[in-house]
Design a protein around this motif. Sequence first.
Motif, mmCIF file in Angstrom:
data_model
loop_
_atom_site.group_PDB
_atom_site.id
_atom_site.type_symbol
_atom_site.label_atom_id
_atom_site.label_comp_id
_atom_site.label_asym_id
_atom_site.label_seq_id
_atom_site.Cartn_x
_atom_site.Cartn_y
_atom_site.Cartn_z
ATOM 1 N N ASP A 32 45.468 41.571 129.451
ATOM 2 C CA ASP A 32 44.475 40.515 129.195
ATOM 3 C C ASP A 32 43.740 40.101 130.479
ATOM 4 O OD1 ASP A 32 47.015 39.598 130.093
ATOM 5 O OD2 ASP A 32 46.417 37.547 129.635
ATOM 6 N N ILE A 33 44.075 40.705 131.603
ATOM 7 C CA ILE A 33 43.466 40.296 132.884
ATOM 8 C C ILE A 33 42.392 41.306 133.280
ATOM 9 C CG2 ILE A 33 43.921 39.713 135.303
ATOM 10 C CD1 ILE A 33 46.790 39.120 134.492
ATOM 11 N N THR A 34 41.158 40.887 133.207
ATOM 12 C CA THR A 34 40.076 41.831 133.522
ATOM 13 C C THR A 34 39.447 41.535 134.870
ATOM 14 O OG1 THR A 34 38.626 40.378 132.267
ATOM 15 C CG2 THR A 34 39.439 42.343 131.127
ATOM 16 N N GLU A 35 39.672 40.320 135.395
ATOM 17 C CA GLU A 35 38.967 39.917 136.614
ATOM 18 C C GLU A 35 39.717 40.274 137.900
ATOM 19 O OE1 GLU A 35 40.485 38.278 134.234
ATOM 20 O OE2 GLU A 35 40.201 36.120 134.437
ATOM 21 N N ALA A 213 51.839 33.501 146.494
ATOM 22 C CA ALA A 213 50.513 34.075 146.189
ATOM 23 C C ALA A 213 49.472 32.997 145.908
ATOM 24 C CB ALA A 213 50.635 35.019 144.997
ATOM 25 N N LYS A 214 49.873 31.951 145.230
ATOM 26 C CA LYS A 214 48.900 30.936 144.811
ATOM 27 C C LYS A 214 48.285 30.210 146.013
ATOM 28 C CE LYS A 214 47.963 27.816 141.158
ATOM 29 N NZ LYS A 214 47.474 28.584 140.041
ATOM 30 N N SER A 215 49.143 29.787 146.931
ATOM 31 C CA SER A 215 48.606 29.027 148.069
ATOM 32 C C SER A 215 47.745 29.927 148.964
ATOM 33 C CB SER A 215 49.745 28.389 148.877
ATOM 34 O OG SER A 215 50.668 29.372 149.257
ATOM 35 N N LEU A 216 48.047 31.206 149.006
ATOM 36 C CA LEU A 216 47.240 32.115 149.838
ATOM 37 C C LEU A 216 45.877 32.387 149.196
ATOM 38 C CD1 LEU A 216 50.104 34.557 150.835
ATOM 39 C CD2 LEU A 216 48.684 33.344 152.486
ATOM 40 N N VAL A 233 58.385 46.330 141.315
ATOM 41 C CA VAL A 233 58.881 45.925 139.995
ATOM 42 C C VAL A 233 57.684 45.477 139.148
ATOM 43 C CG1 VAL A 233 60.374 44.265 138.798
ATOM 44 C CG2 VAL A 233 61.039 45.172 141.046
ATOM 45 N N PRO A 234 57.455 46.104 137.985
ATOM 46 C CA PRO A 234 56.258 45.789 137.203
ATOM 47 C C PRO A 234 56.088 44.296 136.922
ATOM 48 C CG PRO A 234 57.582 47.473 136.093
ATOM 49 C CD PRO A 234 58.283 47.140 137.359
ATOM 50 N N GLU A 235 57.177 43.615 136.560
ATOM 51 C CA GLU A 235 57.068 42.193 136.192
ATOM 52 C C GLU A 235 56.628 41.343 137.386
ATOM 53 O OE1 GLU A 235 59.619 44.130 135.423
ATOM 54 O OE2 GLU A 235 59.417 44.225 133.242
ATOM 55 N N THR A 236 57.166 41.639 138.566
ATOM 56 C CA THR A 236 56.825 40.840 139.752
ATOM 57 C C THR A 236 55.383 41.087 140.168
ATOM 58 O OG1 THR A 236 59.084 41.311 140.425
ATOM 59 C CG2 THR A 236 57.706 40.198 142.024
ATOM 60 N N PHE A 237 54.981 42.362 140.130
ATOM 61 C CA PHE A 237 53.615 42.719 140.510
ATOM 62 C C PHE A 237 52.615 42.086 139.528
ATOM 63 C CE2 PHE A 237 50.304 46.175 141.184
ATOM 64 C CZ PHE A 237 49.966 45.730 142.455
ATOM 65 N N ALA A 238 52.986 42.099 138.258
ATOM 66 C CA ALA A 238 52.117 41.486 137.239
ATOM 67 C C ALA A 238 52.047 39.978 137.433
ATOM 68 C CB ALA A 238 52.652 41.814 135.846
ATOM 69 N N GLN A 239 53.164 39.380 137.824
ATOM 70 C CA GLN A 239 53.195 37.923 138.042
ATOM 71 C C GLN A 239 52.221 37.528 139.157
ATOM 72 O OE1 GLN A 239 57.345 36.972 138.544
ATOM 73 N NE2 GLN A 239 56.904 34.776 138.459
ATOM 74 N N ILE A 244 46.923 34.933 140.512
ATOM 75 C CA ILE A 244 45.575 34.986 141.100
ATOM 76 C C ILE A 244 44.548 34.624 140.052
ATOM 77 C CG2 ILE A 244 43.829 36.615 141.841
ATOM 78 C CD1 ILE A 244 45.477 37.655 143.738
ATOM 79 N N ARG A 245 44.718 35.160 138.862
ATOM 80 C CA ARG A 245 43.771 34.933 137.783
ATOM 81 C C ARG A 245 43.706 33.446 137.429
ATOM 82 N NH1 ARG A 245 43.738 36.076 131.923
ATOM 83 N NH2 ARG A 245 45.781 35.112 131.993
ATOM 84 N N GLU A 246 44.875 32.793 137.507
ATOM 85 C CA GLU A 246 44.935 31.381 137.109
ATOM 86 C C GLU A 246 44.332 30.450 138.143
ATOM 87 O OE1 GLU A 246 49.080 31.028 136.389
ATOM 88 O OE2 GLU A 246 48.949 31.996 134.429
#
Length: 247
Positions: A32-35, A213-216, A233-239, A244-246
């Motif tokens: 669902d993340i396109t950006e 990641a968020k603060s950076l 790890v797929p889940e961590t990388f996706a997180q 970033i998207r949020e």
Amino acid sequence: MRETIVAGNWKMNLNSLSIMDFIKDFPHLVEDITEVKNIIFPSSVYLYLFKEQNTILYGGQNVHFEEKGAFTAEISPGMLRDMGCKYVIIGHSERRHIFGENNDLLNKKLISVLNNNLNPIYCIGETLEERKSNKAFEVLKKQLVEGLKDIENIEKLIIAYEPVWAIGTGETATPEIAQEAHKFIRTTLNEMQSNRGENITVLYGGSVKPQNAKSLIKMQDIDGFLVGGASLVPETFAQITRIIRED
Ligand code: PEP
């Protein structure tokens, strides 16, 4: 145009089985993340596994500047393209510090891959000693000026600021330290490239994880991340991608 990128440098990790699992699982976690653009850099012996799919962008961790010849164990830009790569990492600190690659060699590689229509992620960054002796900006400038010498076709160029002291150490640069370096890099690129630095994507790398990641990414000149350990790890990388998207 600046893009938001979260790239994963797998270094000399994973095997064919775990990579096949990643290729199967990861796309669903970010569908669902396109950006945000995800790019994976596997070991070159596993590039064929990515060639067999068309969902995940990928690239080489290293490249030689010549197109062919007697260069045992090296990989040419054309070979990477043949394997479906659109990206390549150049000048990772491990290549600079363990394998002795210097700015002159990296300049040759950058010229070669840009001429071959690949998108290089050119890594720069200072050591702890250089930072402590107030030489960080001097080092970054030298890496930019010498690495990008005689290069004008910068449309495909991506820069990664990776302070050596933050890579694989668990010690991340604070958002303020990272932003200060990114701003310096962008200003230097603007000076060197008639203000076109504004359009160059500049990633941060060095112990990026979901927790920081968020603060950076809130920082004005940080356009995304080059992630080592946390990309395995797929889940961590996706997180990280989701955070970033949020923003
Ligand atoms: C890297 O390899 O480029 C890197 C930043 O590694 P890590 O995220 O593990 O510090």
